[in-house]
Scaffold this active site. Sequence first.
Site, PDB file in Angstrom:
ATOM      1  CG  HIS A  89      -2.172   0.799   1.054  1.00 59.15           C
ATOM      2  ND1 HIS A  89      -3.449   0.317   1.379  1.00 59.15           N
ATOM      3  CD2 HIS A  89      -2.436   2.251   0.664  1.00 59.15           C
ATOM      4  CE1 HIS A  89      -4.366   1.282   1.066  1.00 59.15           C
ATOM      5  NE2 HIS A  89      -3.673   2.346   0.786  1.00 59.15           N
ATOM      6  CD  GLU A 112      -6.580   3.013  -4.266  1.00 58.01           C
ATOM      7  OE1 GLU A 112      -5.760   4.024  -4.133  1.00 58.01           O
ATOM      8  OE2 GLU A 112      -7.842   3.090  -3.796  1.00 58.01           O
TER       9      GLU A 112
HETATM   10  C1  PNW Z   1      -7.282   5.220  -1.573  1.00 54.75           C
HETATM   11  N1  PNW Z   1      -8.423   8.850  -6.998  1.00 54.75           N
HETATM   12  O1  PNW Z   1      -6.565   6.323  -2.485  1.00 54.75           O
HETATM   13  C2  PNW Z   1      -6.341   4.753  -0.662  1.00 54.75           C
HETATM   14  O2  PNW Z   1      -6.348   3.226  -0.934  1.00 54.75           O
HETATM   15  C3  PNW Z   1      -6.170   5.061   0.681  1.00 54.75           C
HETATM   16  O3  PNW Z   1      -4.909   4.890   1.171  1.00 54.75           O
HETATM   17  C4  PNW Z   1      -6.871   6.646   0.857  1.00 54.75           C
HETATM   18  O4  PNW Z   1      -6.627   6.992   1.918  1.00 54.75           O
HETATM   19  C5  PNW Z   1      -8.224   6.494   0.426  1.00 54.75           C
HETATM   20  O5  PNW Z   1      -8.446   5.987  -1.028  1.00 54.75           O
HETATM   21  C6  PNW Z   1      -8.847   7.805   0.347  1.00 54.75           C
HETATM   22  O6  PNW Z   1      -8.291   8.709  -0.580  1.00 54.75           O
HETATM   23  C7  PNW Z   1      -7.189   7.079  -3.238  1.00 54.75           C
HETATM   24  O7  PNW Z   1      -7.857   9.882  -7.218  1.00 54.75           O
HETATM   25  C8  PNW Z   1      -6.726   8.300  -3.877  1.00 54.75           C
HETATM   26  O8  PNW Z   1      -9.187   8.316  -7.820  1.00 54.75           O
HETATM   27  C9  PNW Z   1      -7.175   8.660  -4.915  1.00 54.75           C
HETATM   28  C10 PNW Z   1      -8.162   8.250  -5.771  1.00 54.75           C
HETATM   29  C11 PNW Z   1      -8.631   6.911  -5.414  1.00 54.75           C
HETATM   30  C12 PNW Z   1      -8.206   6.295  -4.373  1.00 54.75           C
END
Ligand code: PNW
Length: 456
Positions: free
Chosen positions: A125, A170
């Site tokens: 992660h 991700e």
């Molecule tokens: C996720 N987007 O991040 C992560 O897995 C987490 O660690 C994070 O805290 C959470 O979502 C909330 O942000 C993302 O831009 C960051 O699409 C950005 C995106 C999606 C998920």
Amino acid sequence: MSQTGKDFRFPEGFLWGAATAAHQIEGSPLADGAGPSIWTRFAHTPGMTHNGDTGDVACDHYRRWRQDVALMRELGLKAYRFSVSWSRILPEGTGRVNQSGLDFYSRLVDALLESGIEPLLTLYHWDLPAALDDRGGWLNRDSADWFAEYGSVLYRALDGRVKKWVTLNEPWVVTDGGYLHGALAPGHRSRYEAPIASHNLMRAHGAAVQAYRADGAHEIGLVVNIEPKYPASDGAEDAGAVARAHAYMNEQYLHPAMLGRYPERMREIFGDAWPEWPQADFELIRQPLDFVGINYYTRSVTRADDSYPLRAGAVRQPLGTYTETGWEVFPQGLTDLLLWFKDTYGDTPVYVTENGAAFFDPPVAEDDRIRDPLRTAYLRKHLRAIHEAIEAGVDVRGYMVWSLLDNLEWSLGYSKRFGIVHVNYETQQRTPKDSARWYGRVIASHGSSLADPLPD
Ligand code: PNW
């Protein structure tokens, strides 16, 4: 009798849980022999994070994990998704194993099992060992071997006690934030690097699954963040933008993992920065998976623009509801995505491995409650949306709220609170918000209470 008359009971064995990630909650990043990660380095570089916030303390979970497991048990969670910090296990990224790092996660897993909580372990992660970044990080093709070596150390130590494993969290965010736009560690900005980092991440995913088949005997999968793209108009330009945005965010990782190829549009997006890949790479990347994890937060209404390299952007909805991270609340998008996943990739079981929202929370009230009705409403709508997809035949096996605790939101620091449990960063006091209590009741009723009106 319920308000809607609808039966929201979820299938037997549905896994109800919450999620976190190592760098966002643990603190003590260099304790007990751990090496630094790219996030320790990045956050300590002036100007990279909101307010200069770092993960040095975070939620102090590295020292308070017993209390956090007790809290999960009290809330009635059946599952907990967490990640392992690679540089606690292998301080230099490869080679020497740091037994104290392994012991930390081993004790955590034992405590979860004793509390009847199923662990879902994510290998990566986002906190790459800094020593590996010094060797090129995800731009180095050897990263697939490094990652498989790290995975094997954990499989041998924990498989059996841990039965659900995730390779990457991700890959899109890792590349888009870390190598294309630079807002996340390691902070590079290059359209030439981005495809290479993505490709090596997927090779690493494949190599770690392969290693799991040798050293593990349970389930392993990949977690992606996906977001449905809807056209801002019915014009041809916007249709093209939607196709590019969808290929870039939703298909770029699932296509190679599930179908063994990239979507056609990648070349249109990256132009001369998109390499020809050796065919053998796809045989490594495409490994049979036991499940796919989907992280869902929002949708995008997309139009053509001149942004580089995607030439597509999001249109804000004047009547939409937005969270503190600027994401539109759009539960129907989750049903649409789950149906799309099944249509496109077939019957691989799915977990919703993250879903949740940052909202302004009021301070802890005198009665010790934190009233967060917007978060409860968000979770309720999304759980109903999942129920709809299950009724339509999608094999959804579980749901993990993002997040168990308010925590370090990467470059946004501590400014955004996603937790169902409030954390006071001065005292480290945990206080379950109303949404946590509400979620506990949903779990206890196997989802049936989703039919009830929202509580006061
Ligand atoms: C996720 N987007 O991040 C992560 O897995 C987490 O660690 C994070 O805290 C959470 O979502 C909330 O942000 C993302 O831009 C960051 O699409 C950005 C995106 C999606 C998920």
